[in-house]
Design a protein around this motif. Structure first.
Motif, mmCIF file in Angstrom:
data_model
loop_
_atom_site.group_PDB
_atom_site.id
_atom_site.type_symbol
_atom_site.label_atom_id
_atom_site.label_comp_id
_atom_site.label_asym_id
_atom_site.label_seq_id
_atom_site.Cartn_x
_atom_site.Cartn_y
_atom_site.Cartn_z
ATOM 1 N N ASP A 465 0.832 -1.217 0.000
ATOM 2 C CA ASP A 465 0.000 0.000 0.000
ATOM 3 C C ASP A 465 0.860 1.258 0.000
ATOM 4 N N GLU A 466 1.949 1.221 0.806
ATOM 5 C CA GLU A 466 2.837 2.392 0.865
ATOM 6 C C GLU A 466 3.476 2.653 -0.502
ATOM 7 N N LYS A 469 1.025 4.192 -2.871
ATOM 8 C CA LYS A 469 0.793 5.622 -2.598
ATOM 9 C C LYS A 469 1.911 6.480 -3.186
#
Ligand code: HAM
Length: 471
Positions: A465-466, A469
């Motif tokens: 997820d990081e 982003k």
């Protein structure tokens, strides 16, 4: 003799029987058994559309929570006269579209065609006037109208509705219009609000005289429906969609000139609130709505169609509509109580949203899945089901397909589902107490202890997820 008497007592007019058309796909199968299809005007909501329905439901629920509306569920079946008295004789909904029948005990009942009448019935019946006013209610459910089916028009449709009962202040009208606007905006769908004031019955009565006088002078140019409306329900003349009646409608007297001070002030205040809130609106002097209970503010919401967007037939119908109904609670047997509300049709909302996303070539986000569990062999399948269930309990969403046996086929499915990771369990892993975690993008595989799979997968998902982003 007795039979004849009973038959005479029947008070329901026999409905015009619509000859059932043969369903094209209701052909018999090899064993001669006919496959069933839907009744005319009914539709299924299929899993492929689940994401849109869920998203609209969650948006409604979220708005209800923020604006403090309490959920009410009323029955699908009510006394027919509840709707006749509230919606009004002479409206299409009551005269032509209600599903009315005699119950086994002889009661005349109807499948609800809308939610406002039931909400008002419940407000009175449960003594909600004793609560802090206004009482704010919301609902989500099926409504039934025997309409001529076409795009965006069904015989069973779903409405989400908000009703604010117990306050005449224009701020309530504005709050409802804001909610209506947010309902679509929060889903990324641009809409515009059409608004008008219908005044109070005395003002409307005077206006109707002027309207009828004007339309009488044009009678020979009117469509047949309008000739009928002229005598039966002159306000509906303003709702005519026939091309030949449009120039006549445009020149018709406008109700706004018949409004007295109080109604004018109310309308001005609603518009001032909307200006303050930045809710875009268009004044529509011909907006009348199809239900009789409205007083003062009425409004409808329409999708904003971009220049290059194709418009499906029927999609130009209102996505939702509402208004103030200050006399309805008293009319339904309660104390004089001002109220207002709004309802949105969900089928139309889903269809407009899809059209918008298609036109913009954007993919509507699906519920993300965390991983795919691939298994090889009986023992692995048994272990896989247990692992999926353990991971589910820890909050991870794992996809799988036990009908596929080859690893290649399962990984292809994982790819099409766009999961970031696959978990692979074969005979060897079961014996070793391990699982393979495969990064679906790079193809890199890691053998991990089965006991650590939850912890490691969660760690990988956070990193995934990081990275997403940062992109
Ligand atoms: P309505 O305009 O009759 O208002 O219905 C609300 C919405 O339901 C429509 O704008 C449309 O999106 C959807 N709808 C109506 N009929 C059909 C149909 N046959 N097929 C598909 N969608 C349909 C009311 O029902 C009022 N109770 C609204 C209200 C609430 N007024 C005050 N409070």
């Amino acid at each position: 003799m007795l039979k004849k008497k009973i038959e005479k007592k029947k008070f329901i007019k026999k409905p015009k029987v619509e000859k059932a058309k043969p369903r094209v796909d209701a052909t018999p199968n090899a064993s001669g058994k006919k496959a069933y299809t839907l009744l005319r005007g009914m539709h299924d909501i299929l899993p492929k559309d689940e994401k849109y329905w869920k998203a609209f439901y969650h948006t409604a629920e979220n708005l209800a929570e923020h604006f403090q509306f309490g959920r009410i569920e009323t029955p699908l079946l009510e006394e027919a006269s509840l709707f006749v008295r509230s919606i009004g004789k002479g409206t299409d909904v009551v005269d032509k579209e209600m599903y009315v029948f005699e119950d086994r005990d002889g009661t005349k009942v109807a499948l609800r065609p809308e939610g406002t009448a039931s909400a008002v019935r419940a407000y009175i019946m449960h003594g909600m006037w004793n609560m802090v006013q206004p009482v704010k209610l919301w609902y989500f459910g099926s409504m039934f109208r025997h309409e001529k089916p076409q795009a965006g028009r069904f015989r069973e449709h779903t409405q989400m509705g908000f009703e604010t009962i117990g306050d005449p202040d224009p701020v309530q009208d504005a709050e409802l219009i804001l909610l209506a606007f947010n309902f679509y905006k929060d889903m990324g769908l641009p809409v515009e609000v059409h608004i008008n004031s219908l005044g109070m019955p005395e003002e409307r009565q005077k206006y109707k005289v002027a309207l009828v006088e004007y339309y009488r002078s044009k009678r020979s140019y009117l469509c047949d429906d309008c000739k009928f409306r002229l005598n039966k329900n002159p306000m509906r003349l303003l709702d005519c969609k026939q091309e030949r009646c449009q120039p006549i409608k445009e020149e018709a007297p406008q109700i706004i000139s018949w409004l007295e001070e109080e109604s004018k002030n109310h309308f001005t205040k609603v518009l001032e609130y909307l200006d303050e809130l930045g809710v875009p609106y268009i004044l529509k002097p011909n907006l009348v709505r199809g239900l009789d209970y409205y007083t003062r503010t009425v409004f409808e919401v329409y999708p904003v169609v971009g220049e290059n967007e194709n418009v499906e037939p029927g999609s130009q119908s209102a996505l939702g509509g509402g208004g103030r109904y200050d006399l309805l609670v008293e009319e339904m047997g309660g104390k004089p109580t001002a109220a207002a509300g709004f309802s949105a049709g969900i089928e139309r909302a889903v269809s407009a949203l899809k059209q918008y996303y298609d036109a913009k070539q954007i993919k509507f986000p699906s519920q993300p899945l965390d991983a795919f569990m691939a298994q090889l062999g009986d023992q692995a399948r048994r272990r896989a089901l247990k692992t999926i269930n353990d991971l589910r309990a820890s909050g991870l969403k794992i996809a799988y397909n036990f009908s596929k046996n080859s690893l290649k086929g399962q990984l292809e499915t994982a790819n099409s589902l766009q999961v970031p990771y696959a978990l692979i369990l074969g005979q060897k892993e079961v014996q070793d107490g391990t699982v393979i975690i495969r990064d679906m993008e790079s193809g890199v595989q890691e053998i991990v202890d089965q006991k650590k799979v939850e912890h490691l997968l969660k760690k990988k998902l956070i990193r995934f997820d990081e990275d997403k982003k940062k992109m």
